[in-house]
Design an enzyme around this catalytic site. Structure first.
Site, PDB file in Angstrom:
ATOM      1  N   ARG A 167      39.704 -10.526  12.039  1.00  8.70           N
ATOM      2  CA  ARG A 167      40.244 -10.905  10.727  1.00  8.70           C
ATOM      3  C   ARG A 167      41.294  -9.909  10.257  1.00  8.70           C
ATOM      4  NH1 ARG A 167      38.200  -9.336   5.942  1.00  8.70           N
ATOM      5  NH2 ARG A 167      36.069  -9.134   6.707  1.00  8.70           N
ATOM      6  N   TYR A 208      58.215 -27.183  -1.617  1.00  9.68           N
ATOM      7  CA  TYR A 208      57.176 -27.979  -0.965  1.00  9.68           C
ATOM      8  C   TYR A 208      56.092 -28.336  -1.983  1.00  9.68           C
ATOM      9  CZ  TYR A 208      53.206 -28.836   2.222  1.00  9.68           C
ATOM     10  OH  TYR A 208      52.109 -29.341   2.875  1.00  9.68           O
ATOM     11  N   ASP A 231      61.328 -18.838   1.445  1.00 10.92           N
ATOM     12  CA  ASP A 231      60.650 -19.666   2.438  1.00 10.92           C
ATOM     13  C   ASP A 231      61.725 -20.150   3.412  1.00 10.92           C
ATOM     14  OD1 ASP A 231      59.504 -21.749   3.923  1.00 10.92           O
ATOM     15  OD2 ASP A 231      58.164 -22.327   2.298  1.00 10.92           O
ATOM     16  N   LYS A 258      55.818 -25.270  12.071  1.00 13.00           N
ATOM     17  CA  LYS A 258      57.042 -26.036  12.261  1.00 13.00           C
ATOM     18  C   LYS A 258      57.865 -25.493  13.433  1.00 13.00           C
ATOM     19  CE  LYS A 258      55.621 -28.078   8.442  1.00 13.00           C
ATOM     20  NZ  LYS A 258      54.589 -27.186   7.874  1.00 13.00           N
TER      21      LYS A 258
END
Length: 407
Positions: A62, A115, A188, A213
């Site tokens: 983690r 978004y 972004d 993406k």
């Protein structure tokens, strides 16, 4: 084998070699998958030194993993950042950046078109935590500066914006920091990854990506990343990604992304070439009211900014709006019928895959954005967003021709 100085190499070489470490055990060329939750130590003293940060090492996946670290170093090199932290999704990256860098009482200036899930975070979730946001057109510098308050800590925007493809001048917005100390610019960069655009080189402080993406590029991984200075990334990693959000990228996902990134330059250039050719074609179609693509002169100011900051590639995404009354249909009904008529594109959200994808923002990715807000920023019922894949562009043109003929 001599050591390679990556700073003396170009993009495609960096995409293959950045972050790579020769496997000292077996000499594997591909980065091994360290599929483990925890790591062991040769002694108690050694473990204590790793946990205290006295010596480098891994203790729990983690917090960090060798496979994931290769990806983080690779994307940091390509974006021109000092460091990066990977997350389990694009929203994991966005939320980790916002929760890791800001706190109750802070204010963010956010682009008016982002978004849909980012819009929900900014408009609904952050205010419940005492972090407020003001939405502005980041293409209007005067409006951006007017929105800055004494407690404003960041300007956040997408460029090109999803799905209107509006282009924000990164350098011009970043210049506002000179008169507002302590302000960060967060971009972004999902729609225009390197080699298309490098926001940090234009003055931005932090870059976020949905790695799902273009960075991965094969439609088989969910992931995200935050890139910036060592200090900012350490804060995002320790406070948010590892603690509040707990959203580490898995080692296997990192392995797939590393593999995908080796062809990033080739893929992105082809995506962009296809998108430009198809956008130009759609501008000639009588059924189309408007095509939104930064590589088209018809985009006016956005086109001029894109020419300066997007390295002549302009993204593999565009949106277009169908004319009201086309073949006797409303723009909304024509959009639905066109999606059903097309044979090559899949009806799906996401983007940057080898497969061409089409979706209807108003009823899909941006359905949770208030209708009034959608319409104000140009997300109309007749708009479709198109992620151009790696198919032959002439086949895509022919597919549109038959689909329009059947409206």
């Amino acid at each position: 084998m001599s050591e390679l100085n990556l700073n003396e190499t170009r993009f495609d070489t960096q995409a293959i070699h950045a972050g790579y470490r020769r496997d000292s055990d077996y000499g594997a060329l591909a980065t091994p998958i360290y599929q483990t939750s925890t790591f062991t130590f040769p002694s108690a003293d050694y473990a204590m030194k790793v946990f205290s940060g006295e010596i480098p090492g891994y203790d729990y996946t983690r917090a960090g993993n060798p496979t994931v670290r290769v990806f983080e170093e690779k994307i940091a090199q390509l974006e021109g950042g000092e460091d990066a932290v990977a997350t389990s999704s694009g929203m994991g990256a966005i939320s980790s950046a916002l929760l890791g860098l800001f706190q109750m009482g802070d204010h963010i200036v956010c682009g008016s078109t982002v978004y849909g899930c980012t819009d929900v975070v900014m408009r609904e979730i952050l205010p419940s935590l005492g972090i407020t946001a003001t939405f502005v057109d980041t293409g209007d510098l005067a409006a951006v500066e007017a929105a800055i308050q004494p407690n404003t800590k960041a300007i956040y925007f997408e460029t090109p914006a999803n799905p209107t493809m509006q282009v924000t001048d990164i350098a011009a917005v970043s210049a506002l920091k000179q008169s507002h100390p302590g302000l960060r610019v967060i971009v972004d960069n999902t729609f225009a990854p390197p080699p298309v655009q490098r926001p940090l080189s234009l003055g931005a402080d932090v870059v976020v990506h949905s790695v799902t993406k273009y960075i991965n590029g094969h439609g088989d991984v969910i992931g995200g990343v935050v890139v910036g200075t060592k200090g900012d990334i350490a804060q995002v990693r320790s406070r948010a990604m590892g603690k509040i959000c707990g959203t580490p990228l898995t080692p296997f996902s990192a392995y797939l992304i590393i593999r995908g990134m080796k062809t990033l330059g080739l893929r992105v250039r082809r995506h962009c070439e296809n998108a430009l050719a198809l956008a130009q074609y759609l501008e000639t179609c009588p059924e189309v009211e408007k095509v939104y693509y930064p590589g088209l002169p018809s985009m006016g100011k956005d086109y001029e900014i894109a020419r300066r900051q997007m390295n002549g590639l302009y993204s593999g995404i565009f949106s277009f709006v169908l004319k009201e009354g086309t073949h006797g249909l409303s723009a909304f009904d024509a959009a639905k019928k066109l999606m059903d008529n097309l044979k090559i594109p899949a009806i799906a959200v996401s983007l940057g895959d080898p497969d061409t994808l089409i979706q209807h923002p108003a009823s899909m990715t941006h359905v949770k954005v208030p209708k009034q807000v959608r319409e104000q920023v140009g997300i109309t019922d007749g708009m479709l967003r198109f992620s151009v894949g790696l198919e032959d562009v002439e086949d895509l043109k022919a597919d549109f021709a038959q689909a329009f003929a059947r409206l």
